[in-house]
Design a protein around this motif. Structure first.
Motif, PDB file in Angstrom:
ATOM      1  N   PRO A 156      34.722-133.692  82.764  1.00  0.00           N
ATOM      2  CA  PRO A 156      34.452-134.269  83.734  1.00  0.00           C
ATOM      3  C   PRO A 156      34.959-135.856  83.731  1.00  0.00           C
ATOM      4  O   PRO A 156      34.598-136.331  82.513  1.00  0.00           O
TER       5      PRO A 156
ATOM      6  N   LEU B 290      32.623-140.629  88.204  1.00  0.00           N
ATOM      7  CA  LEU B 290      32.835-140.657  89.716  1.00  0.00           C
ATOM      8  C   LEU B 290      33.204-142.240  90.247  1.00  0.00           C
ATOM      9  O   LEU B 290      33.852-142.082  91.024  1.00  0.00           O
TER      10      LEU B 290
ATOM     11  N   GLY C 114      34.510-136.608  88.833  1.00  0.00           N
ATOM     12  CA  GLY C 114      33.728-135.681  88.490  1.00  0.00           C
ATOM     13  C   GLY C 114      34.103-134.457  87.887  1.00  0.00           C
ATOM     14  O   GLY C 114      35.065-134.702  86.915  1.00  0.00           O
ATOM     15  N   THR C 115      33.303-133.224  88.032  1.00  0.00           N
ATOM     16  CA  THR C 115      33.686-132.132  87.133  1.00  0.00           C
ATOM     17  C   THR C 115      34.711-131.121  87.911  1.00  0.00           C
ATOM     18  O   THR C 115      34.661-130.791  89.089  1.00  0.00           O
TER      19      THR C 115
ATOM     20  N   PRO D 105      29.325-135.585  85.148  1.00  0.00           N
ATOM     21  CA  PRO D 105      29.078-136.004  86.627  1.00  0.00           C
ATOM     22  C   PRO D 105      29.556-134.944  87.768  1.00  0.00           C
ATOM     23  O   PRO D 105      30.590-134.556  87.556  1.00  0.00           O
ATOM     24  N   VAL D 106      28.668-134.933  88.560  1.00  0.00           N
ATOM     25  CA  VAL D 106      29.010-133.956  89.710  1.00  0.00           C
ATOM     26  C   VAL D 106      28.277-134.839  91.115  1.00  0.00           C
ATOM     27  O   VAL D 106      27.161-135.165  91.222  1.00  0.00           O
ATOM     28  N   ALA D 107      29.365-135.268  92.136  1.00  0.00           N
ATOM     29  CA  ALA D 107      28.883-135.772  93.227  1.00  0.00           C
ATOM     30  C   ALA D 107      27.545-135.376  94.019  1.00  0.00           C
ATOM     31  O   ALA D 107      26.713-135.670  94.463  1.00  0.00           O
TER      32      ALA D 107
ATOM     33  N   THR E 227      24.374-135.651  92.250  1.00  0.00           N
ATOM     34  CA  THR E 227      23.907-136.848  92.120  1.00  0.00           C
ATOM     35  C   THR E 227      23.484-137.269  93.447  1.00  0.00           C
ATOM     36  O   THR E 227      22.490-138.008  93.572  1.00  0.00           O
TER      37      THR E 227
END
Length: 288
Positions: free
Chosen positions: A19, A22, A95-96, A123-125, A128
């Motif tokens: 990842p 973002l 992101g991922t 991170p994943v939007a 989040t």
């Protein structure tokens, strides 16, 4: 086989899913940094974007594109690289990897060939935005990008409408207003949270009923950035009314006046009306 930790060398013949931030470069984990600076090859959704990140961390692997249009060909080459002992990482622009980004066909091919895939957390939007939305986070459904054609988009929303889970969507700035219009028309004026440019300098959140959020966007000079929209799930439907309908009470009174016993009235009405036997029986007793 243990998972590599920070400081350990990535293993030969393993595909690492890494990842990337973002927006804020400080969100790149030490482990992700270590993998990217030590692997032989990095597969990137857009090499121009990834080259900036790799330069920032002084990483110099071979950089190869891997996007929707060449993923099948890259998957075949990647399996050969891994068989030869090459260390490879896969990244998306932010992101991922694989979460509404390329990489799924690559991972399937690698696993089918008997090689190992190691996914790093990061991170994943969608999650989040969910955490910052003020909407229930205990159960959620990630729906990714909706169809671009209006009819198909409304049909997709209609299929999701009964879901009680909080709904998560990725939306381009060019489609945002039309998507919110369709959400209001199909889902009703539910609460939403529309988040722009998470972790970037321009991060903003618009929260409230979808109609209110949609109207607020009209005050902007122009809609820009990457958006994640979080939508409240369907409201729960009561399994049964709290009391008896007037029509049900009139039926009870007629059966009671006809001379049926309390238990007979209870059983007949409960079966015919689909209501609680306890409520029916209480109503009969109230008639004396």
């Amino acid at each position: 086989m243990s998972v590599a930790s920070v400081g350990e060398e990535p293993e030969a013949g393993v595909l690492y899913l890494v990842p990337t931030p973002l927006g804020h470069l400080g969100d790149l984990s030490p482990r992700a940094r270590h993998v990217l600076t030590t692997v032989d090859t990095v597969l990137a959704e857009d090499t121009r974007v990834s080259r900036k990140l790799l330069s920032h961390i002084d990483a110099h692997p071979e950089l190869v594109s891997c996007h929707d249009h060449n993923e099948a060909a890259r998957a075949a080459a990647l399996c050969d690289w891994l068989a030869a002992g090459r260390r490879v990482a896969l990244v998306s622009d932010a992101g991922t990897p694989l979460v509404s980004d390329p990489g799924y066909r690559v991972v399937c091919a690698v696993l089918d060939a008997g090689h190992r895939v190691c996914a790093l957390p990061g991170p994943v939007a969608a999650t989040t935005a969910l955490a910052a939305s003020g909407l229930p986070p205990d159960r959620f459904l990630f729906a990714g990008f909706l169809p671009k054609k209006p009819k198909a988009r409304r049909e997709a929303l209609a299929a999701l409408a009964p879901s009680p889970e909080t709904l998560l969507f990725y939306v381009s700035c060019h489609e945002l207003k039309r998507v919110l219009d369709d959400m209001e028309a199909v889902l009703g004026d539910r609460r939403v949270s529309a988040s722009r440019d998470l972790s970037k300098r321009g991060e903003r959140h618009w929260r409230g009923p979808v109609g209110t959020v949609r109207a607020a966007l009209d005050t902007l000079d122009r809609v820009t950035g990457e958006w994640t929209v979080v939508v409240a799930g369907a409201a729960p439907v009561d399994a049964a009314p709290a009391g008896l309908r007037d029509e049900t009470r009139r039926l009870i009174a007629r059966l009671h006046a006809a001379g049926l016993g309390a238990r007979a009235v209870r059983d007949i009405v409960a079966e015919h009306e689909g209501v609680s036997k306890k409520l029916v029986y209480q109503a009969v007793l109230e008639l004396g």
